[in-house]
Design a protein around this motif. Structure first.
Motif, mmCIF file in Angstrom:
data_model
loop_
_atom_site.group_PDB
_atom_site.id
_atom_site.type_symbol
_atom_site.label_atom_id
_atom_site.label_comp_id
_atom_site.label_asym_id
_atom_site.label_seq_id
_atom_site.Cartn_x
_atom_site.Cartn_y
_atom_site.Cartn_z
ATOM 1 N N VAL A 188 -38.063 -55.430 7.058
ATOM 2 C CA VAL A 188 -38.204 -56.617 6.260
ATOM 3 C C VAL A 188 -37.556 -57.810 6.931
ATOM 4 C CG1 VAL A 188 -36.146 -55.923 5.008
ATOM 5 C CG2 VAL A 188 -37.660 -57.539 4.006
ATOM 6 N N THR A 204 -36.855 -64.485 -2.958
ATOM 7 C CA THR A 204 -36.631 -64.219 -1.529
ATOM 8 C C THR A 204 -37.895 -63.687 -0.826
ATOM 9 O OG1 THR A 204 -35.813 -61.955 -1.877
ATOM 10 C CG2 THR A 204 -34.177 -63.726 -1.928
ATOM 11 N N SER A 232 -41.847 -59.625 -2.280
ATOM 12 C CA SER A 232 -43.090 -59.032 -2.755
ATOM 13 C C SER A 232 -44.078 -59.123 -1.591
ATOM 14 C CB SER A 232 -43.601 -59.784 -3.992
ATOM 15 O OG SER A 232 -43.553 -61.182 -3.776
ATOM 16 N N MET A 244 -36.592 -71.051 -5.187
ATOM 17 C CA MET A 244 -35.452 -70.962 -6.103
ATOM 18 C C MET A 244 -34.139 -70.571 -5.412
ATOM 19 S SD MET A 244 -37.009 -71.767 -8.888
ATOM 20 C CE MET A 244 -35.768 -71.481 -10.155
ATOM 21 N N GLN A 284 -32.542 -53.055 -7.151
ATOM 22 C CA GLN A 284 -33.236 -52.314 -6.110
ATOM 23 C C GLN A 284 -32.208 -51.518 -5.309
ATOM 24 O OE1 GLN A 284 -33.392 -55.523 -6.843
ATOM 25 N NE2 GLN A 284 -35.412 -56.374 -6.504
ATOM 26 N N PHE A 330 -32.292 -59.232 -2.894
ATOM 27 C CA PHE A 330 -33.356 -59.830 -3.700
ATOM 28 C C PHE A 330 -32.803 -60.805 -4.734
ATOM 29 C CE2 PHE A 330 -34.144 -55.492 -2.471
ATOM 30 C CZ PHE A 330 -35.311 -55.606 -1.738
ATOM 31 N N SER A 350 -38.884 -60.481 -12.530
ATOM 32 C CA SER A 350 -40.341 -60.640 -12.597
ATOM 33 C C SER A 350 -41.093 -59.399 -12.155
ATOM 34 C CB SER A 350 -40.777 -61.844 -11.753
ATOM 35 O OG SER A 350 -40.125 -62.994 -12.225
ATOM 36 N N VAL A 410 -37.542 -54.468 -11.701
ATOM 37 C CA VAL A 410 -37.261 -53.490 -10.644
ATOM 38 C C VAL A 410 -36.509 -52.267 -11.173
ATOM 39 C CG1 VAL A 410 -37.174 -55.313 -8.937
ATOM 40 C CG2 VAL A 410 -35.046 -54.554 -10.010
ATOM 41 N N HIS A 411 -36.491 -51.243 -10.365
ATOM 42 C CA HIS A 411 -35.695 -50.058 -10.696
ATOM 43 C C HIS A 411 -34.905 -49.644 -9.463
ATOM 44 C CE1 HIS A 411 -38.211 -46.865 -8.704
ATOM 45 N NE2 HIS A 411 -38.954 -47.942 -8.577
ATOM 46 N N ILE A 434 -37.957 -68.670 -14.815
ATOM 47 C CA ILE A 434 -36.705 -68.122 -15.344
ATOM 48 C C ILE A 434 -35.582 -68.971 -14.761
ATOM 49 C CG2 ILE A 434 -35.180 -66.106 -15.431
ATOM 50 C CD1 ILE A 434 -37.744 -64.393 -14.880
ATOM 51 N N ILE A 482 -29.356 -53.620 5.748
ATOM 52 C CA ILE A 482 -30.793 -53.962 5.661
ATOM 53 C C ILE A 482 -31.207 -54.988 6.707
ATOM 54 C CG2 ILE A 482 -30.449 -55.730 3.856
ATOM 55 C CD1 ILE A 482 -33.190 -54.644 2.684
ATOM 56 N N ARG A 542 -37.252 -41.269 -6.054
ATOM 57 C CA ARG A 542 -36.262 -41.569 -7.094
ATOM 58 C C ARG A 542 -36.778 -41.157 -8.472
ATOM 59 N NH1 ARG A 542 -35.140 -47.703 -5.712
ATOM 60 N NH2 ARG A 542 -37.300 -47.528 -5.051
ATOM 61 N N THR A 584 -45.832 -54.728 -7.059
ATOM 62 C CA THR A 584 -45.160 -55.757 -6.266
ATOM 63 C C THR A 584 -45.553 -55.747 -4.789
ATOM 64 O OG1 THR A 584 -43.028 -56.810 -5.947
ATOM 65 C CG2 THR A 584 -43.083 -54.428 -5.714
ATOM 66 N N TYR A 585 -46.403 -54.796 -4.416
ATOM 67 C CA TYR A 585 -46.769 -54.728 -2.999
ATOM 68 C C TYR A 585 -48.191 -55.259 -2.773
ATOM 69 C CZ TYR A 585 -42.332 -52.337 -2.924
ATOM 70 O OH TYR A 585 -41.003 -52.063 -3.074
HETATM 71 C C1 LIG Z 1 -37.359 -53.810 1.706
HETATM 72 C C2 LIG Z 1 -37.727 -53.804 0.266
HETATM 73 C C3 LIG Z 1 -37.063 -52.944 -0.580
HETATM 74 C C4 LIG Z 1 -37.384 -52.919 -1.932
HETATM 75 N N1 LIG Z 1 -36.720 -52.069 -2.751
HETATM 76 C C5 LIG Z 1 -37.057 -51.990 -4.047
HETATM 77 C C6 LIG Z 1 -36.397 -51.084 -4.929
HETATM 78 O O1 LIG Z 1 -35.517 -50.334 -4.533
HETATM 79 N N2 LIG Z 1 -36.778 -51.085 -6.245
HETATM 80 C C7 LIG Z 1 -37.738 -51.924 -6.718
HETATM 81 O O2 LIG Z 1 -38.023 -51.868 -7.926
HETATM 82 N N3 LIG Z 1 -38.365 -52.790 -5.914
HETATM 83 C C8 LIG Z 1 -38.057 -52.841 -4.598
HETATM 84 N N4 LIG Z 1 -38.701 -53.726 -3.786
HETATM 85 C C9 LIG Z 1 -39.647 -54.684 -4.376
HETATM 86 C C10 LIG Z 1 -38.871 -55.944 -4.813
HETATM 87 O O3 LIG Z 1 -37.886 -55.604 -5.730
HETATM 88 C C11 LIG Z 1 -39.771 -56.966 -5.502
HETATM 89 O O4 LIG Z 1 -40.781 -57.353 -4.626
HETATM 90 C C12 LIG Z 1 -39.008 -58.193 -5.985
HETATM 91 O O5 LIG Z 1 -39.876 -59.002 -6.740
HETATM 92 C C13 LIG Z 1 -38.471 -58.993 -4.831
HETATM 93 O O6 LIG Z 1 -37.633 -60.025 -5.258
HETATM 94 P P1 LIG Z 1 -37.755 -61.450 -4.559
HETATM 95 O O7 LIG Z 1 -36.569 -62.264 -4.923
HETATM 96 O O8 LIG Z 1 -38.019 -61.305 -3.118
HETATM 97 O O9 LIG Z 1 -39.032 -62.005 -5.308
HETATM 98 P P2 LIG Z 1 -40.302 -62.801 -4.733
HETATM 99 O O10 LIG Z 1 -41.078 -61.914 -3.840
HETATM 100 O O11 LIG Z 1 -39.871 -64.103 -4.183
HETATM 101 O O12 LIG Z 1 -41.100 -63.015 -6.081
HETATM 102 C C14 LIG Z 1 -41.591 -61.906 -6.777
HETATM 103 C C15 LIG Z 1 -42.185 -62.374 -8.106
HETATM 104 O O13 LIG Z 1 -41.157 -62.952 -8.888
HETATM 105 C C16 LIG Z 1 -41.531 -64.260 -9.326
HETATM 106 N N5 LIG Z 1 -40.310 -65.061 -9.444
HETATM 107 C C17 LIG Z 1 -39.325 -65.196 -8.532
HETATM 108 N N6 LIG Z 1 -38.344 -65.979 -9.026
HETATM 109 C C18 LIG Z 1 -38.732 -66.359 -10.270
HETATM 110 C C19 LIG Z 1 -38.154 -67.175 -11.284
HETATM 111 N N7 LIG Z 1 -36.972 -67.773 -11.122
HETATM 112 N N8 LIG Z 1 -38.847 -67.360 -12.423
HETATM 113 C C20 LIG Z 1 -40.051 -66.776 -12.610
HETATM 114 N N9 LIG Z 1 -40.637 -65.988 -11.688
HETATM 115 C C21 LIG Z 1 -39.985 -65.781 -10.531
HETATM 116 C C22 LIG Z 1 -42.505 -64.744 -8.279
HETATM 117 O O14 LIG Z 1 -43.351 -65.745 -8.764
HETATM 118 C C23 LIG Z 1 -43.231 -63.457 -7.915
HETATM 119 O O15 LIG Z 1 -44.288 -63.236 -8.792
HETATM 120 C C24 LIG Z 1 -38.408 -53.769 -2.434
HETATM 121 C C25 LIG Z 1 -39.096 -54.615 -1.570
HETATM 122 C C26 LIG Z 1 -38.778 -54.643 -0.228
HETATM 123 C C27 LIG Z 1 -39.550 -55.519 0.695
#
Ligand SMILES: Cc1cc2nc3c(=O)[nH]c(=O)nc-3n(C[C@H](O)[C@H](O)[C@H](O)COP(=O)(O)OP(=O)(O)OC[C@H]3O[C@@H](n4cnc5c(N)ncnc54)[C@H](O)[C@@H]3O)c2cc1C
Length: 481
Positions: A25, A79, A82, A97, A139, A144, A151, A154-155, A205, A333, A381, A438-439
């Protein structure tokens, strides 16, 4: 003598990563203004009209006002982890944000933290740790944003906790018209299960009140488990014994033992007090060495076998190690950052009922081989049933399998991966399971509708709360009727 967490050599760091999730990542994705944007998957991109860096609540209101005036769509980005355009949309104003990241309050007695949505779990850990507190659900890693995590709902690895929605008391949401709503299970309650797990489609949010827990001390143990016995192991050795907090299973991605060898790492509760040494938050080390070693398993079968064997011996050495919850929940990471021009690392996640785990793994092995997927890591998990969020992936007690796949980014290779993904989704659906939204957006609309039977109602609520469809992303564009 008590052994504490050490990260001075490369293998434990690599393995802690694997323990965490297994993913490559770009942790800090640069987001230029008025340009093309992408996410860490780098499969999709969009030309957006403008990127607004949010520092204050007024910045959000101003950006929404501009979008209304100019008739533009709005996407919200944390961050960018997704991997299917959930945080952007062609021609939209994107709200970045990340700088809206203050901790506003910590009620130590109630163990509730109020935090702005651009803050990361790392920010929360740093604030909570001196007070002997820790995050309940997040996560596997801490990079994150809170908004992105809410949104996606997560778990994590705590077998005692459900998805994030369980630890949320309330949040403030700015709607498309600029008004602010307090949302909880008792106030504007209709929005609570829509926004959590709602991928930014209802509003922005602003901040959230999230329940914390004690920063317990755990003893790490890794055991070999026959994957065919894993569902029973979960029932009798993890859920029935009240002392296991975090758990992570790993299935081999090495060619000789592909998806048949399995290890389980468990973090058992102790009564050991948190000493100053244990309480110190661990920092990531040896980033470059770890990046190189991990890179070998992307390229070579022997690299995958080497990685798997190394895991086995390192975990054996770590057996009995003591560490705090906060340190168990901040594995390395940064070394996973991967910028190959032609290839990318992608995550996928499938949920299957406990009793369907074995047929799912057997079917997955066949698909991985026949589709020649470059599978690098698989973690498993436990996910308890939780249907509170409308787009819930946990409609029943499940095991979640997270796949890390390395793929070329050429149109041909992406099409091949898309076809393989659809086979995996079908396999999960046949077992009565689901997949994570989310993928990538590879699953068909029919597969999406089967996995998320509440989707139609979700999109109706979206149109009620946001009739001008101001909040938009590629996920909505792909799946909404
Ligand atoms: C390496 C890696 C490991 C991961 N591990 C896990 C894990 O262990 N468990 C799990 O459940 N998931 C996991 N994920 C998935 C990850 O938790 C989700 O993709 C999560 O949304 C990422 O958070 P982000 O801040 O990057 O969000 P972004 O990718 O930036 O946004 C995701 C969504 O949230 C919305 N959003 C963001 N901020 C706000 C806000 N303030 N208000 C309203 N909407 C908002 C965006 O519009 C978008 O739809 C993982 C992903 C990666 C790449």
């Amino acid at each position: 003598m008590r052994r504490t967490l050490r990260r001075a050599i490369w293998i434990p760091a690599v393995l802690l990563y694997a323990a965490a999730f297994g993913a490559s990542v770009a942790v800090r994705l640069a987001m230029p203004t008025e340009a093309e944007v992408t996410d860490v998957g780098r499969l999709m991109k969009a030309k957006v009209r403008k990127i607004v860096r949010i520092n204050t609540t007024e910045d959000v209101a101003r950006a929404l006002e501009e979008a209304r005036r100019r008739g533009l769509k709005v996407s919200v980005a944390g961050t960018n982890h997704s991997q299917g355009g959930q945080s952007f949309y062609e021609g939209a104003i994107v709200l970045d944000m990340k700088s809206y990241n203050k901790v506003l309050d910590l009620d130590v007695d109630r163990r509730v933290i109020r935090v702005q949505s651009g803050a990361t779990w790392a920010d929360v850990q740093e604030y909570a740790n001196p007070h002997g507190l820790a995050v309940r659900t997040m996560q596997s890693s801490n990079v994150f944003s809170i908004g992105g995590s809410l949104s996606a709902n997560v778990h994590g690895r705590d077998t005692r906790e459900g998805p994030l929605i369980d630890s949320v008391e309330s949040f403030r949401l700015m709607l498309a018209d600029g008004s602010i709503r307090n949302v909880s299970r008792s106030e504007n309650a209709e929005l609570f299960p829509l926004v959590i797990g709602g991928f930014g489609l209802f509003g922005v949010i602003l901040d959230a009140d999230i329940r914390l827990t004690d920063n317990e001390v755990y003893r790490e143990r890794t055991v070999h488990v026959d994957y065919r016995a894993f569902p029973d192991y979960v029932r009798t050795e993890i859920l029935a014994k009240g002392d296991v907090a975090l758990t992570l299973g790993r299935l081999s991605a090495a060619p000789d033992s592909l998806l048949s060898e399995m290890y389980v790492t468990r973090y058992e509760k102790t009564n050991v007090p948190v000493s100053a040494a244990l309480a110190r938050l661990a920092e990531e080390r040896n980033v470059e060495v770890n990046r190189f070693v991990f890179g070998l398993s992307r390229k070579f079968d022997w690299g995958k076998s080497f990685f798997w064997d190394a895991q086995r011996s390192v975990y054996a050495k770590q057996n009995g190690m003591l560490l705090t919850r906060n340190n168990a929940m901040r594995p390395p990471i940064e070394f996973l950052e991967y910028r190959d021009a032609q290839k990318t690392d992608l995550l996928q996640e499938y949920f299957v009922p406990l009793d369907r785990f074995v047929p799912f793994v057997d079917g997955m092995r066949e698909i991985v081989r026949s589709e020649e997927l470059n599978l690098m890591n698989v973690t498993v998990r436990y996910v308890p049933q939780n249907e509170e969020a409308m787009l819930s992936y946990a409609r029943q007690e499940s095991l979640a399998l997270v796949l890390l796949i390395n793929s070329k980014r050429s149109a041909r290779d992406v099409a091949k991966l898309e076809a393989a993904t659809r086979r995996l989704v079908d396999l999960a659906l046949e077992q009565g399971g689901s997949y994570y939204l989310t993928y990538q957006l590879f699953p068909t609309r029919e597969q999406f509708a089967k996995a998320y039977p509440q989707a139609e109602a979700f999109f109706q609520w979206k149109r009620k709360w946001d009739p001008e469809l101001r909040f938009m992303n590629e996920f909505y564009a792909r799946y909404a009727p």
